[in-house]
Design a protein around this motif. Structure first.
Motif, short mmCIF file in Angstrom:
data_model
loop_
_atom_site.label_atom_id
_atom_site.label_comp_id
_atom_site.label_asym_id
_atom_site.label_seq_id
_atom_site.Cartn_x
_atom_site.Cartn_y
_atom_site.Cartn_z
N GLU A 25 0.83 2.00 -0.73
CA GLU A 25 0.31 0.78 -0.09
C GLU A 25 -1.21 0.79 -0.05
O GLU A 25 -1.86 -0.24 -0.27
CB GLU A 25 0.87 0.67 1.32
N ILE A 26 -1.78 1.95 0.22
CA ILE A 26 -3.25 2.06 0.24
C ILE A 26 -3.83 1.86 -1.14
O ILE A 26 -4.80 1.12 -1.34
CB ILE A 26 -3.67 3.44 0.81
N ALA A 27 -3.21 2.48 -2.14
CA ALA A 27 -3.70 2.37 -3.51
C ALA A 27 -3.69 0.93 -4.00
O ALA A 27 -4.54 0.52 -4.81
CB ALA A 27 -2.86 3.25 -4.44
N ALA A 28 -2.76 0.13 -3.49
CA ALA A 28 -2.67 -1.27 -3.89
C ALA A 28 -3.89 -2.07 -3.44
O ALA A 28 -4.16 -3.15 -3.97
CB ALA A 28 -1.40 -1.89 -3.32
N GLN A 29 -4.65 -1.54 -2.48
CA GLN A 29 -5.84 -2.22 -1.97
C GLN A 29 -7.12 -1.79 -2.69
O GLN A 29 -8.19 -2.34 -2.41
CB GLN A 29 -5.98 -1.93 -0.47
N ILE A 31 -11.62 9.81 -3.49
CA ILE A 31 -10.68 9.61 -2.38
C ILE A 31 -11.29 10.01 -1.05
O ILE A 31 -11.01 9.40 -0.01
CB ILE A 31 -9.36 10.35 -2.66
N ILE A 32 -12.16 11.00 -1.03
CA ILE A 32 -12.75 11.45 0.23
C ILE A 32 -13.58 10.36 0.90
O ILE A 32 -13.80 10.39 2.11
CB ILE A 32 -13.60 12.73 0.04
N TYR A 33 -14.07 9.39 0.12
CA TYR A 33 -14.87 8.31 0.67
C TYR A 33 -14.09 6.99 0.75
O TYR A 33 -14.68 5.90 0.86
CB TYR A 33 -16.14 8.12 -0.17
N LEU A 34 -12.78 7.09 0.71
CA LEU A 34 -11.90 5.93 0.71
C LEU A 34 -12.15 4.95 1.86
O LEU A 34 -12.09 3.73 1.65
CB LEU A 34 -10.44 6.42 0.74
N PRO A 35 -12.41 5.40 3.10
CA PRO A 35 -12.53 4.43 4.21
C PRO A 35 -13.54 3.33 3.98
O PRO A 35 -13.32 2.18 4.39
CB PRO A 35 -12.91 5.32 5.40
N GLN A 52 -3.78 5.98 8.13
CA GLN A 52 -2.76 6.73 8.87
C GLN A 52 -1.44 5.98 8.97
O GLN A 52 -0.38 6.60 9.10
CB GLN A 52 -3.26 7.05 10.29
N THR A 53 -1.47 4.65 8.91
CA THR A 53 -0.27 3.86 9.16
C THR A 53 0.33 3.24 7.90
O THR A 53 1.26 2.44 8.00
CB THR A 53 -0.59 2.74 10.17
#
Length: 332
Positions: free
Chosen positions: A259-263, A37-41, A253-254
């Protein structure tokens, strides 16, 4: 083709040097565990099409430890490493010039766990005398931080042993088999062990507040760093990389954790999507919306490193050269 033309082409190839990407060529980034998760971006920027929108062809590779990513960067096999900022300082002390072009996080997002097989009397780092502690790799950021926590607890570095065990299933296997009695890992690996009742927390660095309590200040960690000379020659490409990654940070952030996990690819969940989403929700606070280095962060990282690694003693570290705000400022 005459001999003169061949000689000119050869001279141009030699001038390019190792690791030099020509216009339109793929840029390869090595990630110290792309599923963390720390490298998610970086994975998010790929999945959301942000790299492509910037006209970039980015290849993402994954290594189980950031220190190995630094090795392949230095030989020119890849153009950038998604790892911890502290490596730019550590390697400058060894004569290598690396620069962090965008800061992802203000805290490590790591946690020191102790195996549930250890007696309840083991409640802090001070109780780990004689134990084997798991880290992703020798010379890794997890070893730097683990050693700091050991010393801060009053133990000597020689009173514990460090064993490289990677992350994910490898880390879990090492702990459940008893190969290690404790160890530092990140999400979602940590939550998988905690939810299964196979470990408990000794020292938490998963939020900015926890990090300040444990380390005495923020510890800028996950980032994208590159060879300084390569950045100087490829500013347009670096700017486009940073543009895409700032977009990914803003997306974090938004949007909600769900929603993020779905990507993200389902295999990143470690077999438990609900645990991943919960861990991601907790981790969102570590990410920096604009990718800027926190004020005072580099000095604090150096302070921690100097207290744990003798190779930095007596070495002058030029902090301003280890990171730049040029690209994140332009991205804003």
């Amino acid at each position: 083709m005459n001999t003169r033309i061949l000689q000119c082409l050869l001279a141009l190839a030699l001038a390019a040097g190792p690791g030099r990407a020509a216009a339109g060529e793929p840029i390869t980034l090595m990630v110290g565990g792309v599923e963390k998760i720390i490298y998610l971006p970086v994975k998010l920027a790929e999945r959301l099409g942000y790299f492509g929108a910037e006209g970039l062809d980015v290849e993402i590779r994954s290594e189980w430890s950031g220190i190995h990513g630094a090795d392949v960067l230095l030989v020119g096999t890849v153009q950038g490493v998604v790892g911890f900022y502290d490596h730019t300082l550590y390697l400058q002390a060894k004569g290598k010039a690396l620069v962090n072009v965008i800061q992802f996080s203000q805290a490590p997002g790591e946690v020191e766990l102790v195996s549930a097989r250890m007696p309840p009397s083991v409640r802090s780092m001070a109780d780990l005398k004689g134990c084997t502690l798991g880290v992703t790799g020798l010379g890794s950021s997890t070893q730097f931080l683990s050693r700091y926590l050991v010393l801060a607890a009053g133990l000597k570095a020689s009173q514990v042993n460090f064993l490289p065990v990677g992350t994910g299933d490898n880390f879990i296997g090492a702990m459940t088999r008893g190969t290690i009695q404790a160890g530092m890992t990140t999400e979602p690996t940590a939550s998988r062990l905690l939810n299964a009742g196979q470990a408990r927390v000794l020292a938490d660095l998963r939020t900015p507040e926890d990090t300040v309590r444990a380390l005495g200040g923020l510890y800028p960690s996950a980032c994208l760093y590159m060879q300084t000379a390569w950045v100087a020659r490829h500013k347009p490409e670096v700017q486009r990389l940073v543009n895409a990654l700032v977009k990914a940070l803003r997306y974090i952030q938004t949007h909600t954790a769900a929603e993020i996990a779905a990507q993200i690819p389902p295999d990143f969940y470690g077999g438990d999507r609900a645990t991943y989403v919960k861990a991601l929700g907790r981790s969102k606070a570590i990410f920096i919306p604009d990718g800027r280095m926190p004020e005072g962060g580099p000095a604090h990282v150096l302070k921690v490193l100097r207290s744990t690694d003798k190779s930095l003693h007596g070495k002058t570290i030029d902090l301003p050269s280890t990171y730049t705000l040029e690209f994140v400022t332009a991205a804003r």
